[in-house]
Motif scaffolding. Sequence first.
Motif, mmCIF file in Angstrom:
data_model
loop_
_atom_site.group_PDB
_atom_site.id
_atom_site.type_symbol
_atom_site.label_atom_id
_atom_site.label_comp_id
_atom_site.label_asym_id
_atom_site.label_seq_id
_atom_site.Cartn_x
_atom_site.Cartn_y
_atom_site.Cartn_z
ATOM 1 N N ALA A 22 0.788 -1.221 0.000
ATOM 2 C CA ALA A 22 0.000 0.000 0.000
ATOM 3 C C ALA A 22 0.826 1.280 0.000
ATOM 4 O O ALA A 22 0.323 2.328 -0.382
ATOM 5 C CB ALA A 22 -0.931 0.012 1.208
ATOM 6 N N ILE A 23 2.072 1.227 0.422
ATOM 7 C CA ILE A 23 2.861 2.446 0.579
ATOM 8 C C ILE A 23 4.030 2.450 -0.395
ATOM 9 O O ILE A 23 4.711 1.447 -0.589
ATOM 10 C CB ILE A 23 3.356 2.581 2.031
ATOM 11 C CG1 ILE A 23 2.155 2.694 2.954
ATOM 12 C CG2 ILE A 23 4.244 3.789 2.186
ATOM 13 C CD1 ILE A 23 2.497 2.890 4.393
ATOM 14 N N ARG A 24 4.275 3.617 -0.988
ATOM 15 C CA ARG A 24 5.346 3.766 -1.976
ATOM 16 C C ARG A 24 6.709 3.932 -1.315
ATOM 17 O O ARG A 24 6.817 4.221 -0.133
ATOM 18 C CB ARG A 24 5.078 4.998 -2.830
ATOM 19 C CG ARG A 24 3.837 4.909 -3.662
ATOM 20 C CD ARG A 24 3.625 6.220 -4.321
ATOM 21 N NE ARG A 24 3.807 7.241 -3.277
ATOM 22 C CZ ARG A 24 3.384 8.466 -3.357
ATOM 23 N NH1 ARG A 24 2.781 8.873 -4.416
ATOM 24 N NH2 ARG A 24 3.578 9.324 -2.383
ATOM 25 N N GLN A 29 10.795 6.460 2.619
ATOM 26 C CA GLN A 29 11.968 7.302 2.847
ATOM 27 C C GLN A 29 11.627 8.472 3.770
ATOM 28 O O GLN A 29 12.397 8.791 4.675
ATOM 29 C CB GLN A 29 12.523 7.820 1.524
ATOM 30 C CG GLN A 29 13.792 8.624 1.696
ATOM 31 C CD GLN A 29 14.454 8.933 0.386
ATOM 32 O OE1 GLN A 29 14.092 8.407 -0.653
ATOM 33 N NE2 GLN A 29 15.440 9.798 0.429
ATOM 34 N N ARG A 30 10.475 9.101 3.573
ATOM 35 C CA ARG A 30 10.059 10.205 4.443
ATOM 36 C C ARG A 30 9.855 9.727 5.878
ATOM 37 O O ARG A 30 10.218 10.425 6.830
ATOM 38 C CB ARG A 30 8.786 10.857 3.915
ATOM 39 C CG ARG A 30 9.028 11.774 2.742
ATOM 40 C CD ARG A 30 7.866 12.706 2.464
ATOM 41 N NE ARG A 30 6.561 12.083 2.540
ATOM 42 C CZ ARG A 30 5.914 11.493 1.529
ATOM 43 N NH1 ARG A 30 6.479 11.446 0.339
ATOM 44 N NH2 ARG A 30 4.717 10.972 1.697
ATOM 45 N N LEU A 31 9.295 8.544 6.036
ATOM 46 C CA LEU A 31 9.122 7.984 7.382
ATOM 47 C C LEU A 31 10.466 7.687 8.040
ATOM 48 O O LEU A 31 10.643 7.936 9.234
ATOM 49 C CB LEU A 31 8.282 6.708 7.321
ATOM 50 C CG LEU A 31 6.788 6.905 7.175
ATOM 51 C CD1 LEU A 31 6.104 5.576 6.909
ATOM 52 C CD2 LEU A 31 6.211 7.549 8.416
ATOM 53 N N ASP A 32 11.408 7.177 7.262
ATOM 54 C CA ASP A 32 12.756 6.941 7.784
ATOM 55 C C ASP A 32 13.377 8.234 8.297
ATOM 56 O O ASP A 32 13.966 8.273 9.385
ATOM 57 C CB ASP A 32 13.657 6.365 6.694
ATOM 58 C CG ASP A 32 13.764 4.860 6.743
ATOM 59 O OD1 ASP A 32 13.351 4.269 7.753
ATOM 60 O OD2 ASP A 32 14.264 4.288 5.762
ATOM 61 N N GLU A 33 13.261 9.292 7.506
ATOM 62 C CA GLU A 33 13.826 10.585 7.896
ATOM 63 C C GLU A 33 13.168 11.106 9.171
ATOM 64 O O GLU A 33 13.848 11.616 10.061
ATOM 65 C CB GLU A 33 13.659 11.596 6.766
ATOM 66 C CG GLU A 33 14.490 11.277 5.549
ATOM 67 C CD GLU A 33 14.074 12.058 4.309
ATOM 68 O OE1 GLU A 33 13.127 12.869 4.393
ATOM 69 O OE2 GLU A 33 14.707 11.861 3.262
ATOM 70 N N TRP A 34 11.840 10.958 9.253
ATOM 71 C CA TRP A 34 11.121 11.431 10.429
ATOM 72 C C TRP A 34 11.535 10.645 11.668
ATOM 73 O O TRP A 34 11.736 11.220 12.742
ATOM 74 C CB TRP A 34 9.607 11.309 10.227
ATOM 75 C CG TRP A 34 8.825 11.909 11.339
ATOM 76 C CD1 TRP A 34 8.399 13.196 11.443
ATOM 77 C CD2 TRP A 34 8.385 11.239 12.536
ATOM 78 N NE1 TRP A 34 7.719 13.375 12.617
ATOM 79 C CE2 TRP A 34 7.689 12.191 13.319
ATOM 80 C CE3 TRP A 34 8.503 9.954 13.019
ATOM 81 C CZ2 TRP A 34 7.126 11.886 14.545
ATOM 82 C CZ3 TRP A 34 7.946 9.642 14.257
ATOM 83 C CH2 TRP A 34 7.264 10.605 14.996
ATOM 84 N N ILE A 35 11.697 9.340 11.546
ATOM 85 C CA ILE A 35 12.081 8.499 12.683
ATOM 86 C C ILE A 35 13.487 8.854 13.164
ATOM 87 O O ILE A 35 13.736 8.972 14.373
ATOM 88 C CB ILE A 35 11.978 7.002 12.317
ATOM 89 C CG1 ILE A 35 10.503 6.621 12.161
ATOM 90 C CG2 ILE A 35 12.652 6.123 13.361
ATOM 91 C CD1 ILE A 35 10.286 5.276 11.513
ATOM 92 N N ARG A 36 14.414 9.054 12.230
ATOM 93 C CA ARG A 36 15.771 9.435 12.634
ATOM 94 C C ARG A 36 15.772 10.798 13.332
ATOM 95 O O ARG A 36 16.467 10.987 14.340
ATOM 96 C CB ARG A 36 16.707 9.459 11.426
ATOM 97 C CG ARG A 36 17.138 8.087 10.967
ATOM 98 C CD ARG A 36 18.274 8.157 9.976
ATOM 99 N NE ARG A 36 17.964 8.950 8.810
ATOM 100 C CZ ARG A 36 17.436 8.470 7.691
ATOM 101 N NH1 ARG A 36 17.157 7.184 7.590
ATOM 102 N NH2 ARG A 36 17.195 9.269 6.668
ATOM 103 N N ARG A 104 13.153 2.176 3.951
ATOM 104 C CA ARG A 104 13.466 2.335 2.529
ATOM 105 C C ARG A 104 14.263 1.142 2.000
ATOM 106 O O ARG A 104 13.981 0.622 0.928
ATOM 107 C CB ARG A 104 14.248 3.625 2.308
ATOM 108 C CG ARG A 104 14.486 3.952 0.865
ATOM 109 C CD ARG A 104 15.256 5.267 0.734
ATOM 110 N NE ARG A 104 16.125 5.230 -0.394
ATOM 111 C CZ ARG A 104 17.357 4.741 -0.413
ATOM 112 N NH1 ARG A 104 17.883 4.242 0.661
ATOM 113 N NH2 ARG A 104 18.077 4.756 -1.499
ATOM 114 N N ASP A 105 15.246 0.690 2.754
ATOM 115 C CA ASP A 105 16.042 -0.462 2.331
ATOM 116 C C ASP A 105 15.213 -1.742 2.385
ATOM 117 O O ASP A 105 15.345 -2.615 1.526
ATOM 118 C CB ASP A 105 17.281 -0.617 3.211
ATOM 119 C CG ASP A 105 18.244 0.545 3.046
ATOM 120 O OD1 ASP A 105 18.142 1.274 2.039
ATOM 121 O OD2 ASP A 105 19.100 0.722 3.935
ATOM 122 N N GLY A 106 14.368 -1.861 3.389
ATOM 123 C CA GLY A 106 13.517 -3.033 3.515
ATOM 124 C C GLY A 106 12.452 -3.113 2.449
ATOM 125 O O GLY A 106 11.976 -4.198 2.107
#
Length: 126
Positions: A22-24, A29-36, A104-106
């Motif tokens: 469901a998610i692109r 990548q945006r979620l990764d940035e927010w989590i970091r 993003r890598d996953g």
Amino acid sequence: LKTVIVELTQYLRGWQHYFKLAIRKSAMQRLDEWIRRRLRCYRLKQRKRRHSIASWLRQEGVSERNAWKLAMSEKGWWHLALSPQLNQAMPTKRFKEMGMYSLRDGYESLKIYSEPPYATHACTVV
């Protein structure tokens, strides 16, 4: 911080398996940035006081002037988490070394189909 990353990694893996179709990739990548950014904010809050923040940044390789510049800032934790000084102290590479799971890598490793399965067998209706 390491225990938070271990627990977060378990949660992120399960979340990504659930939403993998469901998610692109750009959203991952945006979620990764927010989590970091959130983890940097968390680490900064742990230090609490100005002297503690400056000494920690110095240990992480930030110049003394830049460390004190960030420590003396009146801006909020969330705003400071995006600063270049904190990005230098806690780069993305460091999170990978600590074992943080990257959405993003996953995403690439979980992508089984090039397109969603419901779109592979379309037929026209007359």
